[in-house]
Design an enzyme around this catalytic site. Structure first.
Site, PDB file in Angstrom:
ATOM      1  N   SER A  67       0.800  -1.234   0.000  1.00  8.15           N
ATOM      2  CA  SER A  67       0.000   0.000   0.000  1.00  8.15           C
ATOM      3  C   SER A  67       0.827   1.277   0.000  1.00  8.15           C
ATOM      4  O   SER A  67       0.248   2.369  -0.014  1.00  8.15           O
ATOM      5  CB  SER A  67      -0.955   0.005   1.197  1.00  8.15           C
ATOM      6  OG  SER A  67      -2.011  -0.904   0.982  1.00  8.15           O
ATOM      7  N   LYS A  70      -0.128   3.807  -2.526  1.00 11.28           N
ATOM      8  CA  LYS A  70      -1.157   4.835  -2.369  1.00 11.28           C
ATOM      9  C   LYS A  70      -0.587   6.236  -2.186  1.00 11.28           C
ATOM     10  O   LYS A  70      -1.328   7.219  -2.296  1.00 11.28           O
ATOM     11  CB  LYS A  70      -2.084   4.453  -1.211  1.00 11.28           C
ATOM     12  CG  LYS A  70      -2.941   3.239  -1.558  1.00 11.28           C
ATOM     13  CD  LYS A  70      -3.581   2.590  -0.356  1.00 11.28           C
ATOM     14  CE  LYS A  70      -4.384   1.363  -0.816  1.00 11.28           C
ATOM     15  NZ  LYS A  70      -4.601   0.392   0.242  1.00 11.28           N
ATOM     16  N   SER A 122      -6.066   3.013   4.505  1.00 14.44           N
ATOM     17  CA  SER A 122      -5.538   2.216   3.392  1.00 14.44           C
ATOM     18  C   SER A 122      -6.648   1.506   2.626  1.00 14.44           C
ATOM     19  O   SER A 122      -6.498   0.359   2.194  1.00 14.44           O
ATOM     20  CB  SER A 122      -4.514   1.196   3.906  1.00 14.44           C
ATOM     21  OG  SER A 122      -3.648   0.787   2.873  1.00 14.44           O
ATOM     22  N   LYS A 229       2.718   6.553   5.416  1.00 14.97           N
ATOM     23  CA  LYS A 229       1.871   5.455   4.962  1.00 14.97           C
ATOM     24  C   LYS A 229       2.439   4.108   5.368  1.00 14.97           C
ATOM     25  O   LYS A 229       3.638   3.883   5.274  1.00 14.97           O
ATOM     26  CB  LYS A 229       1.723   5.515   3.438  1.00 14.97           C
ATOM     27  CG  LYS A 229       0.721   4.506   2.872  1.00 14.97           C
ATOM     28  CD  LYS A 229      -0.697   4.913   3.207  1.00 14.97           C
ATOM     29  CE  LYS A 229      -1.714   3.856   2.833  1.00 14.97           C
ATOM     30  NZ  LYS A 229      -1.664   2.678   3.732  1.00 14.97           N
TER      31      LYS A 229
END
Length: 390
Positions: A67, A70, A122, A229
């Site tokens: 992720s 992202k 997420s 993140k």
């Protein structure tokens, strides 16, 4: 456009009050910076303002990134989308596997709120909904992601989807993720989203609002933490990008496949702040010794103590008959450590009205690697027009 320049390498060892000293720092009696290690398969640490990579281990190795994908999804959506747009959740987004903010089929949510759901929780459903809305389709958005990667100069990155679920040909590297994060953090909207610990958003399906708690534990466990993140898949394992700001300096750390990432990020950030603090090398308007010229921008750069004695600068003067000279540009100051250029700022006459214009980001090492400085001509033209029509 080509032009002739005269280069003067100035190595000054004495100080005059109020003057800009081009390499006046004494040779420091310090050894090399001690190495820092992690448990990660690959890691990197970057100074956000300058773009300087302070640490890299297996930094160009192409790996699955889960992720962390992202980060690119968010910055593309912010730059190419309209944050007030209302996005409708499609069947493809609603059915997306993995982590989710539990959007319902046909549910409507603003793009801005979807971005919070994307970065705090997420949400793969949010990623798909964002991609379809901004890119016209998930595939169209992925093309925007890869275009952005090329524009930023990410040479070890390729995207196949906007969420980071494992897919062949979907990869990045620790160094590329560090550069991407530094780029994204310069956007105030992105920066505000990723530092948010808790976000509420209207929920049309229930009587209570959505409440999203950020999965990034660094925000609570590290002083000055302000992003970015988390990521995990069964093939990528634990991935993390974190950022923190102390004493006006912002660093971003990256680890890929790291079973002890929270501890390793604290270690990386502490190491960076301790050994590579931002040094103010020039102030906007500061006079250049022996010339009636002044620096057109301030310039800060992270320097280890052992590097300060290696700091040199070169004054490059513009020929008087060039177009840029007639527009007020008098040359540039370029700094280097040893043989490595680290940045440059424009130079103007000491009384130039251009010194009163808003400050520009200095052209730093990362930009120098991708350009022969054509930006200065465009900047000179725009600044001259602003000065003429003030």
């Amino acid at each position: 456009m080509a032009w002739l320049c005269r280069s003067l390498s100035l190595l000054l060892s004495t100080a005059v009050a109020g003057s800009l000293f081009l390499s006046g720092l004494p040779k420091a009696a310090y050894g090399a910076v001690p190495a820092v290690g992690t448990h990660a398969q690959a890691s990197a640490l970057i100074d956000v303002e300058s773009g300087r990579l302070l640490h890299s281990s297996q930094g160009d190795k192409q790996l699955r990134i889960a992720s962390l994908t992202k980060i690119m999804t968010a910055i593309v959506a912010i730059e190419d989308g309209q944050l007030t747009d209302v996005v409708t959740t499609s069947k493809r987004a609603y059915a997306r596997e993995g982590s989710s903010i539990y959007l319902q089929l046909g549910e409507k949510m603003t793009l801005l709120n979807l971005l919070y759901g994307l970065m705090l929780r997420s949400g793969n459903d949010a990623a798909t909904a964002i991609a379809e809305h901004v890119g016209g389709s998930e595939e169209g958005f992925v093309q925007l992601m890869n275009n952005k990667a090329e524009l930023i100069g990410l040479r070890h990155t390729q995207f196949r989807n906007p969420h980071g679920l494992d897919a062949e040909g979907h990869y990045s590297s620790a160094n590329d993720l560090a550069r991407l994060t530094a780029y994204a953090l310069r956007n105030p909207i992105f920066s505000d989203i990723v530092r948010t610990k808790v976000k509420t958003a209207p929920n049309p399906n229930d009587e209570w609002d959505y409440m999203w708690h950020n999965k990034n534990k660094m925000l609570s466990m590290y002083e000055g933490a302000d992003g970015v993140k988390t990521g995990y898949t069964k093939l990528a394992f634990r991935c993390l990008v974190s950022s923190a700001t102390r004493n006006g300096q912002r660093l971003a750390a990256v680890t890929i496949n790291d079973g002890d990432d929270w501890a390793d990020h604290r270690k990386l950030l502490d190491w960076g702040f301790q050994h590579y603090p931002l040094v103010s090398i020039a102030d906007k308007g500061q006079a250049i010794a022996a010339y009636t010229l002044a620096a057109g921008n301030s310039f800060r750069y992270p320097l280890a103590e052992s590097e300060k004695g290696e700091l040199k600068s070169t004054l490059i003067l513009e020929e008087a008959m060039t177009t840029r000279y007639k527009l007020g540009y008098r040359g540039s100051l370029e700094w280097s450590i040893g043989e490595t250029r680290i940045g440059t700022v424009p130079v103007y006459d000491a009384g130039s009205v251009r010194l009163q214009l808003p400050e520009r980001r200095p052209l730093t090492l990362a930009a120098l690697h991708h350009s022969d400085s054509p930006r200065f001509f465009a900047d000179s033209l725009m600044d001259a027009m602003r000065a003429l029509f003030r």
